[in-house]
Design an enzyme around this catalytic site. Structure first.
Site, mmCIF file in Angstrom:
data_model
loop_
_atom_site.group_PDB
_atom_site.id
_atom_site.type_symbol
_atom_site.label_atom_id
_atom_site.label_comp_id
_atom_site.label_asym_id
_atom_site.label_seq_id
_atom_site.Cartn_x
_atom_site.Cartn_y
_atom_site.Cartn_z
ATOM 1 N N HIS A 200 31.313 -27.631 17.958
ATOM 2 C CA HIS A 200 30.648 -28.204 16.798
ATOM 3 C C HIS A 200 29.244 -28.714 17.141
ATOM 4 C CE1 HIS A 200 30.165 -30.262 13.026
ATOM 5 N NE2 HIS A 200 29.850 -31.355 13.693
ATOM 6 N N GLU A 442 32.942 -0.221 13.191
ATOM 7 C CA GLU A 442 33.106 -0.857 14.503
ATOM 8 C C GLU A 442 34.253 -0.258 15.307
ATOM 9 O OE1 GLU A 442 33.808 -5.083 13.955
ATOM 10 O OE2 GLU A 442 35.115 -4.754 12.246
ATOM 11 N N ASP A 466 32.214 -4.864 18.500
ATOM 12 C CA ASP A 466 33.501 -4.177 18.637
ATOM 13 C C ASP A 466 33.326 -2.695 18.931
ATOM 14 O OD1 ASP A 466 35.608 -6.047 18.446
ATOM 15 O OD2 ASP A 466 35.088 -6.393 16.354
ATOM 16 N N CYS A 513 25.022 -5.466 12.192
ATOM 17 C CA CYS A 513 25.203 -6.923 12.288
ATOM 18 C C CYS A 513 25.787 -7.362 13.620
ATOM 19 C CB CYS A 513 26.032 -7.453 11.129
ATOM 20 S SG CYS A 513 27.720 -6.820 11.145
HETATM 21 C C1 PEP Z 1 30.878 -6.826 15.556
HETATM 22 O O1 PEP Z 1 32.000 -6.464 15.923
HETATM 23 O O2 PEP Z 1 29.820 -6.336 16.005
HETATM 24 C C2 PEP Z 1 30.718 -7.913 14.564
HETATM 25 C C3 PEP Z 1 29.544 -8.199 14.057
HETATM 26 O O3 PEP Z 1 31.815 -8.613 14.207
HETATM 27 P P1 PEP Z 1 32.529 -9.735 15.100
HETATM 28 O O4 PEP Z 1 31.586 -10.074 16.223
HETATM 29 O O5 PEP Z 1 32.800 -10.854 14.190
HETATM 30 O O6 PEP Z 1 33.765 -9.035 15.566
HETATM 31 MG MG MG Z 2 33.796 -6.995 14.865
#
Ligand code: PEP
Ligand code: MG
Length: 593
Positions: A200, A442, A466, A513
């Site tokens: 946190h 992913e 991932d 992302c």
């Molecule tokens: C990813 O897998 O790149 C992603 C953005 O999701 P997370 O990191 O939450 O698995």
């Molecule tokens: Mg992911």
């Protein structure tokens, strides 16, 4: 309060979790009670007296937290009140209560000591948890337990609203109940004994943009209130009682850092338009609503990834539709945010909650996680979908489904989504008109069938975290194989190329992302791929935008073309780094060997 050991300079190394450099006077928050009273009880009657005292302390603690909550709910703040609720709920936790009462009855000991034993017992349990985020939640139990002990002893609760200007808060850890009470404008930095990147303290520091170093192990023992202290959140150092020469050097480092940041922040809101006129959307990845103001300040145009699993992780019970709804509405209506991508929960893998339906599995990353879990527990999934759809009436919403690995999965998801939407419409509950549906790319199978998946959705978002894990068979949280975790592996680059091409052939948008999107050294090659949106942690945005504005699409494509045929990640890395150092010397001088 710990004694001031000496006025000698002392340097401690921890984990820098929020960048920047702060100088100030230490304010040591010491909740621990050095001498918790211990005594044996004579008989059962005395044990009942202790139990009554314990129950009164529970009630007092509840009342105090409710009062803090009330005081804060009138204040325009950036802090999550639901965490105070979690603390109030913890005060009703049957295990915590019975364990302490049993300690009193069976061990015939006073209530303070019985409570201490309960905290110790919880510490043992939490120590065995592997998940870093959940492990860090022990600090909440400790916070609540110590409040009860203070009430038993009759000590005044600590009043954090009294912390004066220019303070650096030193603590074992900071709980949400602490940070909500502080006047943040008075506070220059945080330094704590425990914690990690997801604790946190770290999240609050990043969200209000002050330097923080956590995991210092013994800072509360080495420092006294009013000692002069430097917090270097960039490199993870804390310097206690610096001598004049150290102060001077850090003064220079601070100025240098602030000039660079100020320049970047000043330009952060400019659009990400390449020098040859190509526009790319920039989003922020967030885990908490409270991060939105920082995201906007750092130049986010929208939320590219809201990881909703954190709504579940922090809770004892499953969140209700109303709880979901009010959080999503706050995201979607976030000031300065033009669009919000809400990802349905991605529990399992490395993110757990304490619901037995998400059983501990031998191989959780490949288990019943994310969308697979939602398709099995459809009613649970529908609660979240209903809340997202209702919130979509308040602003531009994109829904993102994680871990899709087949066409069948996305079709089933869409059927459920349509059912929920139709039901809301039938009941005259407003939903957004232009809500977009997207999937995370992913899992390698999703890349291979990206052409068919693209016909089902409005956008893709590539999750490199991932995708790299599954493609290269590297556990993303196993530090022994991190040396193999490489976004520049030729296989990964080819997969990204396949995804972007499939999406554009079908006329849909493609975002990224995963962490790769927030690494400025990759920005040019990501532009070269033709990605339409990059979403990243807020603090990375100004730098990435700056590179986008100075680059051209033409050079990005040329750089990408020049690496796609190179056979090894090593050669690719060298080519990319050399180019970036030459092209943006100010940004990448640190990459030079
Ligand atoms: C990813 O897998 O790149 C992603 C953005 O999701 P997370 O990191 O939450 O698995
Ligand atoms: Mg992911």
């Amino acid at each position: 309060m710990p004694e001031n050991r000496s006025n000698k300079t002392m340097v401690l190394k921890g984990i820098g979790v929020s960048p920047g450099i702060a100088f100030g006077k230490a304010y040591v928050l010491d909740y621990t009670i050095a001498n918790i009273p211990y005594y044996k009880l004579k008989d059962e009657a005395q044990a009942w007296e202790e139990i009554t005292r314990f129950e009164k302390a529970l009630r007092d603690s509840r009342r105090q937290l409710a009062a803090i909550k009330k005081e804060l709910s009138d204040r325009e703040g950036v802090e999550p009140l639901f965490i105070i609720d979690a603390h109030i709920m913890m005060l009703r936790d049957k295990k915590l209560i019975y364990n302490t009462i049993n300690n009193i009855k069976e061990k015939r000991i006073n209530a303070e000591w019985a409570m201490k034993l309960t905290i110790d017992r919880y510490r043992e349990i939490f120590d065995k948890i592997e998940d870093e985020y959940l492990k860090a939640r022990f600090s909440d139990v400790e916070y609540v337990g110590q409040r009860i002990i203070r009430n038993l002893i009759g000590r005044d609760p600590i009043r954090l609203s009294d912390v004066g200007e220019g303070a650096i808060i030193i603590s074992r850890d900071l709980s949400p109940a602490d940070t909500v009470q502080m006047k943040m404008e008075n506070i220059l930095g945080f330094a704590t004994d425990i914690g990690g990147k997801t604790s946190h303290t770290a999240i609050v520091a990043r969200s209000i943009g002050i330097p923080a170093v956590v995991g210092l192990e013994r800072i509360t023992r080495e420092i006294s209130s009013n000692d002069t202290v430097i917090v270097d959140g960039c490199d993870g150092f804390v310097i206690i009682n610096p001598d004049p020469e150290v102060l001077r050097r850090y003064g220079e480092k601070k100025r240098h850092y602030e000039i660079l940041e100020e320049r970047l922040l000043r330009e952060a809101k400019q659009r990400a338009l390449t020098a040859d006129g190509h526009r790319i959307e920039i989003g922020a990845n967030i885990e908490f609503v409270e991060e939105i103001p920082t995201a906007v300040m750092h130049g986010a145009e929208g939320i590219g990834l809201y990881r909703t699993e954190f709504i579940y992780i922090n809770k004892e019970q499953l969140p209700t539709e109303e709880e979901h709804f009010s959080i999503y509405r706050r995201v979607i209506e976030g000031k300065g945010i033009y669009w919000s991508t809400i990802r349905t929960f991605d529990l399992g893998g490395d993110k757990f909650m304490s619901d037995p339906r998400l059983a501990k599995e031998m191989n959780p990353v490949m288990g019943l996680r994310a969308i697979r879990f939602c398709l099995k527990e459809v009613e649970l999934f529908k609660v979240q979908l209903r809340a997202i759809l209702r919130a979509s009436a308040y602003g531009k919403t994109r829904v993102l489904f994680p871990m899709i690995s087949s066409l069948d999965e996305i079709r089933r998801v869409k059927t459920i989504f349509d059912e929920v939407r139709e039901d809301l419409v039938r009941r005259n509950i407003p939903v957004g008109e232009d809500i977009e549906i997207g999937i995370m790319i992913e899992v390698p199978s999703a890349v291979v069938i990206a052409d068919s998946l693209a016909r089902e959705v409005d956008f893709f978002s590539i999750g490199t975290n991932d995708l790299i894990q599954y493609t290269l068979a590297i556990d993303r949280i196993n530090e022994r194989v991190t040396y193999l975790y490489d976004p520049l592996h030729p296989a990964i680059l080819r997969l990204i190329k396949m995804v972007v091409e499939a999406a554009h052939r079908a006329g849909i948008r493609v975002a990224m992302c995963g962490e790769m999107a927030g690494e400025p050294v990759y920005t040019l090659i990501l532009l070269g791929f033709g990605l339409d949106e990059l979403s990243m942690n807020s603090l990375a945005i100004p730098r990435v935008k700056k590179i986008v504005r100075e680059a051209t699409i033409e050079e990005s494509r040329a750089l990408l073309d020049s690496i796609l045929d190179l056979p090894t990640a090593e050669e690719i890395k060298k080519r990319v780094q050399d180019y970036m150092i030459r092209r943006f010397p100010d940004e990448f001088s640190g990459l030079r060997d």
